[in-house]
Design an enzyme around this catalytic site. Structure first.
Site, short mmCIF file in Angstrom:
data_model
loop_
_atom_site.label_atom_id
_atom_site.label_comp_id
_atom_site.label_asym_id
_atom_site.label_seq_id
_atom_site.Cartn_x
_atom_site.Cartn_y
_atom_site.Cartn_z
N HIS A 182 26.33 -103.36 -10.41
CA HIS A 182 27.15 -103.35 -11.62
C HIS A 182 26.36 -103.90 -12.82
CE1 HIS A 182 31.20 -102.23 -10.14
NE2 HIS A 182 30.70 -102.63 -8.98
N CYS A 205 28.23 -97.88 -9.08
CA CYS A 205 28.97 -98.25 -7.88
C CYS A 205 29.76 -97.07 -7.31
CB CYS A 205 29.84 -99.47 -8.14
SG CYS A 205 30.39 -100.27 -6.61
N GLU A 246 26.97 -103.61 -15.84
CA GLU A 246 27.89 -104.08 -16.89
C GLU A 246 28.31 -105.53 -16.68
OE1 GLU A 246 30.80 -103.29 -13.68
OE2 GLU A 246 28.88 -102.41 -14.30
#
Length: 236
Positions: A211, A116, A213
């Site tokens: 993202h 990002c 994660e």
């Protein structure tokens, strides 16, 4: 014969006022999803607190791979622009530290993954510019959105994610002009660049606008950890 050690993956963090127990103090923070994703991909996570840019090269020299995490908007003067009304407040110390980490990783041939803000910062580090505001790439405040991305065949990203996938996303800025040597390796349906990479870099250099994660798909991080393992003396 002893087993090779997992590669050590540094993750940039940022300073925020945080509260825990009876304390409210400045803290070096990053969402727990980042180190969790590194561990799921077979790496060891090392959190890198914000530091003096002059120490970035020495920091990166201890690592097998580097992740530049998501977060605040980059100061527009870093890419020669005036602030848009929707651009967030600058974080000049964080910009300086993470730009130094990126430059050190490129110089030292340390595998690099931007996430990002990390994608945007890699683009700026190489002379690119940003779109300072766009809609449709996040959910409500504090909630990830989700949309499809289309990998570009033949790219580093496509080797990890060969098919279109739905990804967790939360950003309102994106690449405008690509930085030196960067190529776009994924797009959203509206044409937004969703991944960039540096084909001529001597080490794995990839960044994604979404993202990973915050999702279950580990393949992008798997690719970084594999590159770090290959590049690490401990991994041979």
């Amino acid at each position: 014969m002893s087993q090779p050690q997992p590669p050590l993956i540094g993750i940039s963090t940022y300073q925020e006022e945080a509260r825990w127990g009876v304390w409210t103090l400045p803290a070096a923070l990053v969402p727990a999803g980042y180190p969790r994703l590194v561990r799921r991909s077979g790496g060891l996570a090392a959190l890198l607190p914000p530091g003096d840019p002059e120490t970035a090269a020495a920091t990166v020299a201890r690592l097998d791979g580097l992740v530049i995490a998501g977060g605040a908007d980059i100061a527009p003067d870093r890419y020669g622009a005036e602030p848009h009304p929707r651009t967030g407040p600058p974080a000049p110390d964080r910009d300086a530290w993470e730009l130094a980490l990126i430059e050190a990783a490129l110089a030292a041939r340390v595998p690099l993954l931007g996430i990002c803000r990390g994608l945007q910062l890699l683009n700026v580090a190489l002379g690119g510019t940003l779109v300072q505001h766009l809609d449709g790439h996040s959910g409500p405040p504090g909630v990830f959105g989700r949309h499809d991305i289309e990998p570009v065949p033949g790219t580093l990203l496509a080797a990890a994610l060969p098919e279109p996938v739905a990804v967790p996303t939360y950003h309102h800025q994106a690449v405008d002009r690509l930085g030196r040597g960067l190529v776009a390796s994924a797009h959203a349906a509206d044409g937004t660049i969703e991944a960039v990479e540096l084909p001529d870099a001597p080490a794995f250099t990839l960044a994604v606008q979404w993202h990973p994660e915050a999702g279950e798909d580990t393949r992008v991080m798997d690719a970084l950890v594999a590159a770090a393992r290959e590049a690490s003396p401990a991994g041979v």
